[in-house]
Write a protein that holds these residues in place. Structure first.
Motif, PDB file in Angstrom:
ATOM      1  N   GLU A   1      -2.882   0.583  -3.426  1.00 26.65           N
ATOM      2  CA  GLU A   1      -2.054  -0.604  -3.218  1.00 26.65           C
ATOM      3  C   GLU A   1      -1.587  -1.150  -4.567  1.00 26.65           C
ATOM      4  O   GLU A   1      -2.389  -1.277  -5.504  1.00 26.65           O
TER       5      GLU A   1
ATOM      6  N   GLY B   1      -1.076   5.010   2.141  1.00 22.98           N
ATOM      7  CA  GLY B   1      -1.887   4.418   3.198  1.00 22.98           C
ATOM      8  C   GLY B   1      -3.211   5.134   3.379  1.00 22.98           C
ATOM      9  O   GLY B   1      -3.513   6.123   2.699  1.00 22.98           O
ATOM     10  N   ASN B   2      -3.995   4.655   4.324  1.00 27.04           N
ATOM     11  CA  ASN B   2      -5.338   5.208   4.536  1.00 27.04           C
ATOM     12  C   ASN B   2      -5.399   6.212   5.677  1.00 27.04           C
ATOM     13  O   ASN B   2      -6.467   6.463   6.233  1.00 27.04           O
TER      14      ASN B   2
ATOM     15  N   PHE C   1      -6.567   4.066   0.559  1.00 25.45           N
ATOM     16  CA  PHE C   1      -5.230   3.580   0.206  1.00 25.45           C
ATOM     17  C   PHE C   1      -5.115   3.326  -1.292  1.00 25.45           C
ATOM     18  O   PHE C   1      -6.112   3.154  -1.999  1.00 25.45           O
TER      19      PHE C   1
ATOM     20  N   GLY D   1      -0.498   0.029   4.949  1.00 30.41           N
ATOM     21  CA  GLY D   1      -1.840   0.612   5.033  1.00 30.41           C
ATOM     22  C   GLY D   1      -1.969   1.737   6.031  1.00 30.41           C
ATOM     23  O   GLY D   1      -2.819   2.600   5.908  1.00 30.41           O
TER      24      GLY D   1
ATOM     25  N   GLY E   1      -7.666   0.228  -5.016  1.00 24.30           N
ATOM     26  CA  GLY E   1      -7.978   1.541  -4.437  1.00 24.30           C
ATOM     27  C   GLY E   1      -9.183   2.126  -5.145  1.00 24.30           C
ATOM     28  O   GLY E   1     -10.075   1.400  -5.587  1.00 24.30           O
TER      29      GLY E   1
ATOM     30  N   LYS F   1       0.878  -1.179   0.000  1.00 21.89           N
ATOM     31  CA  LYS F   1       0.000   0.000   0.000  1.00 21.89           C
ATOM     32  C   LYS F   1       0.912   1.225   0.000  1.00 21.89           C
ATOM     33  O   LYS F   1       1.289   1.750   1.048  1.00 21.89           O
TER      34      LYS F   1
ATOM     35  N   THR G   1      -3.575  -2.922  -9.325  1.00 23.76           N
ATOM     36  CA  THR G   1      -3.654  -1.823  -8.363  1.00 23.76           C
ATOM     37  C   THR G   1      -5.018  -1.847  -7.690  1.00 23.76           C
ATOM     38  O   THR G   1      -6.046  -2.064  -8.349  1.00 23.76           O
TER      39      THR G   1
ATOM     40  N   SER H   1      -8.408  -5.511  -1.391  1.00 21.19           N
ATOM     41  CA  SER H   1      -6.993  -5.388  -1.080  1.00 21.19           C
ATOM     42  C   SER H   1      -6.345  -6.745  -1.243  1.00 21.19           C
ATOM     43  O   SER H   1      -6.966  -7.784  -1.023  1.00 21.19           O
TER      44      SER H   1
END
Length: 580
Positions: free
Chosen positions: A192, A133-134, A190, A573, A163, A130, A161, A567
């Motif tokens: 990733e 991140g979130n 995120f 993350g 997200g 990731k 990918t 994910s």
């Protein structure tokens, strides 16, 4: 909007550029360039790199780019300006950059080496990360992520990918790169990247496994891709359905408008007649005449005309105070005025001494708190009383007024529907053109309906026409001989209307030209107050009263894929940042 701190300052992330250079040993040199647009004052920024599940981080450096100048920021625990601090744990690297900034754009550059990012299985090497991140509390605009493998011409290179589904992934086997781009990544979302490639690309990697993983990875990603495609199809289907509903709704509301306007013809306005000179004094009083002419509450000119008429009727007396001081004394002669009008109760009993007051006292009075409010309220009550008297003439067409209000409601409703429909069809030029044409047809129809339904009744239209002709005569008064129109008795009756309709100065100037001082002196109270005195009473009263009420009023107011959801379980993350 960006993150809001305690001082209500804010920021936006204008650009988010990432370059991840994968090394032969499975580590990654990461360079992040984050461009902040600060609105307000800030002490610096922070960034937290999630390192849970990898081999750690080293060689951290920070730079700023401001006004085109690059400045290396040293590591320090002093927390002084233009330094950065770091805190490492097993799961996270916390960076804090102390850099005071106000209303400016600054780019912060983070560079460090992430260890053990790649895992070499028996049949494939894998990067599962990731990269964003979130933990970002603001949206990231213009996101560009470039992942470089340490080898070119990689025949078996696949990337997926995860997200926001609006992003784009580009895989170049020839260059050995994966590029990810988004115009806007929503807050707390995120991004990733999941990549597989031959083991020999990272041949020096010590993070290995004797298991096979390629088929399992491809199977999992194929399932996520199918899920994402189904979601896109559902969203597209819903969008098409919603577009159709909005288009039908727009057609329907416009059709209903024409049906409604046909079924509610109201009282159409008569054709406008040419405005000609009229010497006939309007039947209503001067202050009521102003209300009918403007269809508004009476203003200070109307109140001045009202006072002049009371003075002419000897219910009050007005005296000029000296030649140097622009002031007048108003004396009560008829006590019933206090009983009938709260405005006079305030003026004589509160502003003055019970029997008289001066305009200078009135002007200052509005600055007072509770007393000023009482004066303002009393003036408002006088306005309502005059409006009520005007309404008794039945100059308004209540049916048309109601229809005009409904027409405005139709205008707002159709505009909202049209705006929403145009937004949905923004990428369809032909549909946008059709919708615009439909809206313009409706708009002209609505405007025509509104204008053709006068708020004046048949009687009101006649009254207003007479007032407009009378006012035109006053406005053109310098172009004819006033003596041929009538004697001074007539002009004495006309003067309050000239004051109320805002043409007193023109009429007074014409009187001075057409009549001599001896003749004008016979005009009772109007001569000393408006014509022959040192000061114009109308100007002084409107200024004083206007100041009094304004003062108070002012003080009161499976192959390589694009983006998919879900994910693939990559690390990182918990990464994110912000400003402080």
């Amino acid at each position: 909007m960006g993150f809001i701190n305690a001082n209500a300052d804010s920021y936006d992330i204008e650009n988010y550029d990432v370059n991840a250079a994968v090394q032969k040993d499975g580590s990654v040199w990461l360079t992040q360039k984050i461009k902040y647009d600060f609105d307000g004052s800030f002490h610096g920024v922070y960034y937290n790199q999630d390192i849970k599940g990898i081999g750690g981080v080293s060689d951290v450096s920070v730079e700023t780019i401001e006004d085109g100048n690059v400045e290396k920021i040293p590591l320090s625990d002093e927390k002084t300006n233009n330094t950065f601090s770091q805190m490492k744990s097993t799961n996270q690297l916390k960076l804090k950059v102390y850099h005071s900034v106000e209303d400016k754009e600054v780019t912060f550059v983070y560079r460090y080496l992430l260890h053990g990012v790649i895992k070499n299985y028996k049949d494939t090497a894998e990067l599962n990360w990731k990269i964003i991140g979130n933990q970002w509390d603001v949206a990231l605009n213009n996101v560009k992520i470039n992942i470089e493998l340490p080898q070119k011409n990689i025949t078996r290179l696949q990337a997926w990918t995860h997200g926001d589904l609006s992003g784009k992934t580009t895989v170049s086997k020839k260059q050995g790169t994966v590029e990810i781009s988004l115009k806007r990544n929503p807050a707390n979302t995120f991004v990733e990247s999941h990549i597989v490639f031959p083991v020999n690309v990272t041949a020096l990697n010590q993070n290995t496994s004797e298991q096979n993983a390629l088929k399992s990875i491809q199977r999992k990603e194929r399932a996520l891709a199918l899920e994402a495609n189904e979601k896109r199809k559902r969203e597209e289907h819903n969008k098409v359905f919603f577009k159709g509903i909005m288009f039908i709704l727009m057609i329907s509301v416009i059709a209903l408008w024409f049906l409604w306007s046909y079924m509610n013809p109201g009282n159409k306005s008569e054709k406008k007649r040419p405005i000609v000179h009229s010497y006939e004094i309007p039947e209503p009083s001067s202050e009521v005449t102003q209300v009918i002419y403007k269809n508004k509450k009476p203003d200070t000119n109307a109140f001045s005309a009202f006072i002049l008429e009371l003075a002419a009727n000897h219910q009050i007396e007005v005296k000029e105070l000296g030649e140097k001081k622009k002031d007048f004394n108003i004396i009560l002669k008829d006590s019933t005025l206090i009983r009938d009008y709260s405005i006079f109760k305030e003026m004589f009993n509160t502003v003055g001494d019970g029997t008289q007051f001066t305009l200078s006292e009135l002007k200052k009075f509005g600055k007072k708190g509770i007393e000023g409010k009482a004066l303002f309220t009393a003036y408002s009550l006088w306005q309502k009383k005059v409006v009520k008297a005007a309404n008794k003439t039945r100059y308004k067409d209540n049916q048309n007024i109601s229809l005009r209000k409904k027409a405005l409601a139709w205008l707002m409703a159709v505009t909202v529907v049209a705006g929403g429909t145009l937004f949905l069809f923004a990428n369809n030029f032909l549909m946008c053109g059709l919708l615009v044409i439909l809206y313009i047809v409706f708009l002209f129809s609505c405007i025509h309906y509104y204008r053709s339904h006068s708020l004046y009744s048949e009687k009101g239209q006649e009254l207003k026409y007479q007032i407009m002709c009378f006012r035109k005569m006053l406005d053109d008064i310098g172009n004819f001989d006033m003596k041929k129109v009538g004697d001074l008795v007539l002009w004495e009756q006309i003067l309050p209307y000239a004051v109320s309709l805002g043409l007193a100065s023109k009429v007074i100037a014409a009187l001075r030209i057409n009549f001599d001082a001896t003749e004008l002196s016979t005009m009772g109270v109007y001569y000393p107050l408006l014509i022959g005195g040192n000061w114009n009473f109308n100007d002084a009263l409107t200024t004083s009263l206007g100041s009094a009420i304004t003062n108070y009023n002012s003080s009161a107011s499976g192959g390589s894929g694009g983006f998919s959801g879900g994910s693939s379980g990559g690390f990182g993350g918990g990464s994110g940042g912000g400003a402080f």
